[in-house]
Design an enzyme around this catalytic site. Structure first.
Site, PDB file in Angstrom:
ATOM      1  N   ASP A  67      52.377  35.741  42.620  1.00 15.17           N
ATOM      2  CA  ASP A  67      51.136  36.469  43.229  1.00 15.17           C
ATOM      3  C   ASP A  67      50.534  35.653  44.617  1.00 15.17           C
ATOM      4  O   ASP A  67      50.925  34.598  44.925  1.00 15.17           O
ATOM      5  CB  ASP A  67      50.099  36.452  42.097  1.00 15.17           C
ATOM      6  CG  ASP A  67      49.750  35.230  41.397  1.00 15.17           C
ATOM      7  OD1 ASP A  67      50.248  34.278  41.965  1.00 15.17           O
ATOM      8  OD2 ASP A  67      48.982  35.119  40.366  1.00 15.17           O
ATOM      9  N   ASN A 137      41.242  34.225  30.099  1.00 13.95           N
ATOM     10  CA  ASN A 137      41.246  35.671  29.712  1.00 13.95           C
ATOM     11  C   ASN A 137      42.691  36.084  29.471  1.00 13.95           C
ATOM     12  O   ASN A 137      42.770  37.294  29.121  1.00 13.95           O
ATOM     13  CB  ASN A 137      40.438  36.505  30.414  1.00 13.95           C
ATOM     14  CG  ASN A 137      41.422  36.894  31.958  1.00 13.95           C
ATOM     15  OD1 ASN A 137      42.268  36.288  32.189  1.00 13.95           O
ATOM     16  ND2 ASN A 137      40.750  37.486  32.902  1.00 13.95           N
ATOM     17  N   GLU A 144      45.083  41.083  35.106  1.00 13.51           N
ATOM     18  CA  GLU A 144      43.898  41.071  34.570  1.00 13.51           C
ATOM     19  C   GLU A 144      43.702  41.893  33.264  1.00 13.51           C
ATOM     20  O   GLU A 144      44.670  42.835  33.261  1.00 13.51           O
ATOM     21  CB  GLU A 144      42.638  41.350  35.411  1.00 13.51           C
ATOM     22  CG  GLU A 144      42.438  40.488  36.658  1.00 13.51           C
ATOM     23  CD  GLU A 144      42.026  38.928  36.304  1.00 13.51           C
ATOM     24  OE1 GLU A 144      42.181  38.478  35.370  1.00 13.51           O
ATOM     25  OE2 GLU A 144      41.009  38.470  36.992  1.00 13.51           O
TER      26      GLU A 144
HETATM   27  C1  GLP Z   1      45.624  31.776  38.428  1.00 10.27           C
HETATM   28  C2  GLP Z   1      47.071  32.477  38.743  1.00 10.27           C
HETATM   29  C3  GLP Z   1      47.873  32.207  37.434  1.00 10.27           C
HETATM   30  C4  GLP Z   1      47.510  30.836  36.444  1.00 10.27           C
HETATM   31  C5  GLP Z   1      46.263  30.741  36.449  1.00 10.27           C
HETATM   32  C6  GLP Z   1      45.843  29.450  35.822  1.00 10.27           C
HETATM   33  O1  GLP Z   1      44.753  32.728  37.968  1.00 10.27           O
HETATM   34  N1  GLP Z   1      47.206  33.742  39.292  1.00 10.27           N
HETATM   35  O2  GLP Z   1      49.167  32.482  37.689  1.00 10.27           O
HETATM   36  O3  GLP Z   1      48.474  31.168  35.483  1.00 10.27           O
HETATM   37  O4  GLP Z   1      45.750  30.616  37.758  1.00 10.27           O
HETATM   38  O5  GLP Z   1      45.579  28.500  36.762  1.00 10.27           O
HETATM   39  P1  GLP Z   1      45.237  26.779  35.900  1.00 10.27           P
HETATM   40  O6  GLP Z   1      46.742  26.281  35.711  1.00 10.27           O
HETATM   41  O7  GLP Z   1      44.670  26.324  37.414  1.00 10.27           O
HETATM   42  O8  GLP Z   1      44.409  27.013  34.875  1.00 10.27           O
END
Ligand code: GLP
Length: 264
Positions: A67, A137, A144
């Site tokens: 993404d 979430n 989402e």
């Molecule tokens: C973002 C990314 C996800 C990732 C999430 C968790 O939302 N799009 O792919 O899994 O962050 O991030 P973190 O590892 O910083 O908690």
């Protein structure tokens, strides 16, 4: 589904890196799905170390990131492009031609762009191993709640909770993107193997719902229950809400005895 329990985030990162490394050693031309976020930083650190000290060779590897924020140029310091280069690509020998990250600054037709991203994955032979983090979430990529299980790469509106969680990554006062381009759940489920990493108490509820709850578009990681080869790699804090924790530990012990190679 395999649930692997580790002590802390550092162990999770190291184990994940070795999981990726052994996949590359088995198939030099691996197509690797990559993720961003804090949880991934330790994975890239260890992969870089393995490249430098153990000659782990990325020259034939092809990568596809999950993404990217919509509306950010690849040069923006908060973009996932920037994070990937900072933590990984600029330290290893992945051929720049083989790196794919959704372009959050596309000028043309977004739908067409997203279909081309899907086509590029197919042209590369499909993703062999997809690495995932998880949002509070229960989102994977930026899928989402309300994302359908069949969803493909597309533009997705971010939830308020995700925007809040990502605020820490942006400079104070800076506007956070409201949308992202993300691979869909259907895209992710087509990967041959999936490794999801989670660490910290804040992820415990989402992790438990994903592994033990019903498959629901309210917790998009629960769709992974449909996948035949998925490993959840968790630290202690992230595994605390699992009701079957003891059982997973027993399975792990038995699996290690029966098929040690799967765990390396
Ligand atoms: C973002 C990314 C996800 C990732 C999430 C968790 O939302 N799009 O792919 O899994 O962050 O991030 P973190 O590892 O910083 O908690």
């Amino acid at each position: 589904m395999l649930v692997v329990l580790k002590r802390d985030q550092e162990e999770v990162g190291r184990h994940a890196a070795h999981f990726v490394a052994s996949a590359i050693r088995r198939k030099a031309s691996l197509t690797l799905g990559l993720a961003t976020g804090n949880t991934m930083v330790g994975v890239y650190r260890e992969l870089v170390r393995l490249h430098r000290e153990d000659h782990l060779d990325f020259s034939r590897v092809t990568t596809f990131n999950l993404d990217e924020y919509f509306g950010l140029s690849p040069e923006h310091t908060e973009s996932f492009h920037h994070a990937m280069h900072e933590h990984f690509f600029s330290h290893v020998n992945v051929n720049p031609r083989n790196i794919h990250i959704p372009d959050g600054a596309i000028a043309g037709d977004c739908e067409e762009y997203c279909s081309a991203y899907e086509q590029a994955i197919r042209d590369a032979g499909g993703i062999d191993l997809q690495i995932l983090g998880i949002g509070r979430n229960g989102h994977i990529g930026f899928n989402e709640p309300t994302s359908s299980i069949g969803s493909r790469t597309r533009l997705k509106v971010l939830s308020e909770q995700t925007i809040e969680d990502n605020r820490k990554l942006f400079a104070a006062g800076e506007e956070i993107p409201q949308c992202a381009i993300t691979m869909g759940i259907g895209t992710i489920l087509e990967a041959r193997r999936i490794l999801l990493l989670a660490s910290g108490e804040a992820k415990a509820a989402a992790v438990a719902k994903s592994i033990e709850g019903p498959i629901t578009s309210s917790v998009t990681a629960s769709a992974l229950q449909l996948h035949p080869d998925v490993t959840f790699l968790l630290d202690e804090a992230a595994s605390m809400a699992l009701t079957q924790r003891e059982y997973y530990m027993k399975v792990l012990k038995m699996t290690a005895m029966l098929t040690p190679s799967r765990l390396t």
